[in-house]
Design an enzyme around this catalytic site. Structure first.
Site, PDB file in Angstrom:
ATOM      1  N   GLU A 265       1.273  -1.781  -0.134  1.00  0.00           N
ATOM      2  CA  GLU A 265      -0.250  -0.224   0.176  1.00  0.00           C
ATOM      3  C   GLU A 265       0.123   1.388  -0.062  1.00  0.00           C
ATOM      4  OE1 GLU A 265      -3.190  -0.536   2.797  1.00  0.00           O
ATOM      5  OE2 GLU A 265      -4.700   1.001   1.946  1.00  0.00           O
ATOM      6  N   HIS A 286       8.719 -26.277   1.691  1.00  0.00           N
ATOM      7  CA  HIS A 286       7.740 -27.163   1.249  1.00  0.00           C
ATOM      8  C   HIS A 286       6.420 -27.007   0.223  1.00  0.00           C
ATOM      9  CE1 HIS A 286      10.134 -30.464   3.994  1.00  0.00           C
ATOM     10  NE2 HIS A 286       9.658 -29.839   4.207  1.00  0.00           N
ATOM     11  N   LYS A 399     -13.298   2.297  -2.349  1.00  0.00           N
ATOM     12  CA  LYS A 399     -13.894   2.707  -1.338  1.00  0.00           C
ATOM     13  C   LYS A 399     -15.095   3.704  -1.577  1.00  0.00           C
ATOM     14  CE  LYS A 399     -10.925   3.384   3.414  1.00  0.00           C
ATOM     15  NZ  LYS A 399     -10.542   3.972   4.259  1.00  0.00           N
TER      16      LYS A 399
END
Ligand code: PA5
Length: 410
Positions: A265, A286, A399
């Protein structure tokens, strides 16, 4: 003290403009608009958090409501160092209705403190969660005139809906200073109040952070730090724009999540940035490690080694089989060390770009150091890439459109 070593065929060199960058970076982190660097010496915020803690410390359940920077830092601290012996924690950090149902079904809301964290005081996810919790309280006969026993807010000193409502409801409200953005806010009441409920000593966290503060303010001492940032910039310019953060510690798994937000961000702007990739060892050896080892060489790997764990186990056994016999003389922490060293050696052999960070022990001081160090590195890399690390226009755009979409539906 946190220390590190770079392994790369790109030389980590300080360019000639070091003096200039040191000066402008110091100006940035010391400017009144940018407050995060000075949080470790701000005792007022801690004092206010302690006062609130004293009023509510009998509560059995802590419900933390917030998203992004208002949630990831506290979650990271609780998972790394917290004890849930006294207080049970619930983080409402998403708006998935099924997850809400699962989480709320474990809460006795009458015994809970609800900590609503939002710098802007208007974030839709947080507003939604707060509305649902108010409805839950109503179901057990608790209404606005009793909210001061259940809610604590944490928000901007003057702006936003939460600040207004706090006066209306007479709810205790902690302050996020105006010059602190969400992802830089964990060393404020955003992090302090949950830390206190989890038995973490914020004073020790701040002590660790002040050590980084002193280290970075000294031009000679802090040179390695600048070198690291310049090296990352050079890699970025060579197209190496992914950064893997891989602590060899389960307790630091959420540290990776916190870092992902901070790095992405803050730095993902103007067509620039470095994609953060969370991982943790040994588990991801793994999994993603195959790609990190032999996939495109377009990544920097930050590997974190904890030198001493709190607990350990003997692997001594009488089980037949070569693999059991081989491990038998060792402890679990020695196996972790072997996996770390093995992976590091193989990465170096494969000419990958690696930074090996060492933490003597994971505790309040070292996590405080790590937090301020990572924030400072993010801000410095932003500065030398000519990006403003403190805004988030891309997030704000999403937003805004979400609210517009809702309006179009009503
Ligand atoms: O770092 C940031 O600024 C964001 O991630 C915010 O923390 C997030 O969007 C939540 O915002 P607020 O704290 O205003 O509710």
């Amino acid at each position: 003290m946190l220390n590190w070593k770079i392994y790369s065929h790109f030389e980590a060199k300080l360019t000639q403009d070091f003096d200039h960058i040191f000066k402008i970076y110091q100006e940035t982190i010391n400017s009144p608009e940018v407050g995060f660097f000075h949080l470790p010496t701000n005792q007022i915020l801690l004092k206010e958090s302690l006062e609130v803690y004293e009023c509510f410390k009998h509560k059995k359940h802590f419900i933390h409501v917030g998203i992004g920077g208002s949630a990831l830092g506290p979650e990271m601290f609780i998972k790394a160092l917290g004890s849930e012996k006294e207080t049970q924690f619930t983080f409402l950090n998403n708006i998935d209705p099924d997850e809400f149902h699962r989480q709320l079904s474990t809460v006795n809301i009458k015994d809970a403190l609800i900590f609503i964290v939002s710098k802007s005081g208007t974030t839709a996810e947080t507003v939604a969660a707060m509305s649902i919790l108010a409805n839950e309280l109503a179901k057990v006969g608790i209404y606005e005139n009793q909210y001061s026993d259940y809610f604590v807010f944490c928000t901007d000193p003057v702006k936003g809906d939460l600040r207004k409502i706090s006066a209306q409801w007479n709810v205790k409200t902690l302050t996020i200073p105006a010059n602190i953005g969400g992802r830089f806010s964990v060393l404020t009441p955003v992090g302090f109040l949950p830390m206190l409920f989890a038995g973490i000593n914020p004073q020790k966290v701040l002590k660790g952070a002040t050590e980084i503060q002193a280290y970075l303010s000294d031009k000679t001492q802090g040179k390695d730090f600048y070198q690291l940032a310049f090296w990352l910039r050079d890699l970025h310019d060579q197209g190496i724009r992914q950064t893997v953060l891989m602590p060899y510690s389960s307790r630091l798994k959420e540290f990776s999540a916190w870092y992902v937000q901070l790095w992405a961000e803050s730095l993902g702007k103007n067509g620039k940035g470095m994609t953060p990739i969370p991982a943790y060892g040994a588990t991801d050896q793994h999994s993603q490690m195959q790609l990190f080892m032999e996939g495109p060489n377009d990544k920097t790997l930050f590997l974190f080694e904890i030198e001493k764990f709190f607990h350990d186990y003997e692997l001594k056994n009488d089980i037949s089989g070569q693999s059991f016999k081989l491990l038998s003389p060792f402890k679990l922490s020695t196996l972790m060390k072997a996996e770390f060293e093995g992976t590091l050696a193989a990465l170096i052999e494969n000419k990958r770009h690696v930074v090996h960070f060492k933490l003597p022990k994971l505790n309040e001081e070292s996590l405080g150091q790590l937090v301020l160090f990572t924030e400072c590195l993010t801000a410095l890399v932003g500065k030398i890439l000519d990006i403003d690390p403190f805004n988030q226009p891309g997030v704000e755009a999403g937003k805004k459109y979400a609210y517009e979409w809702l309006k179009s539906q009503s």
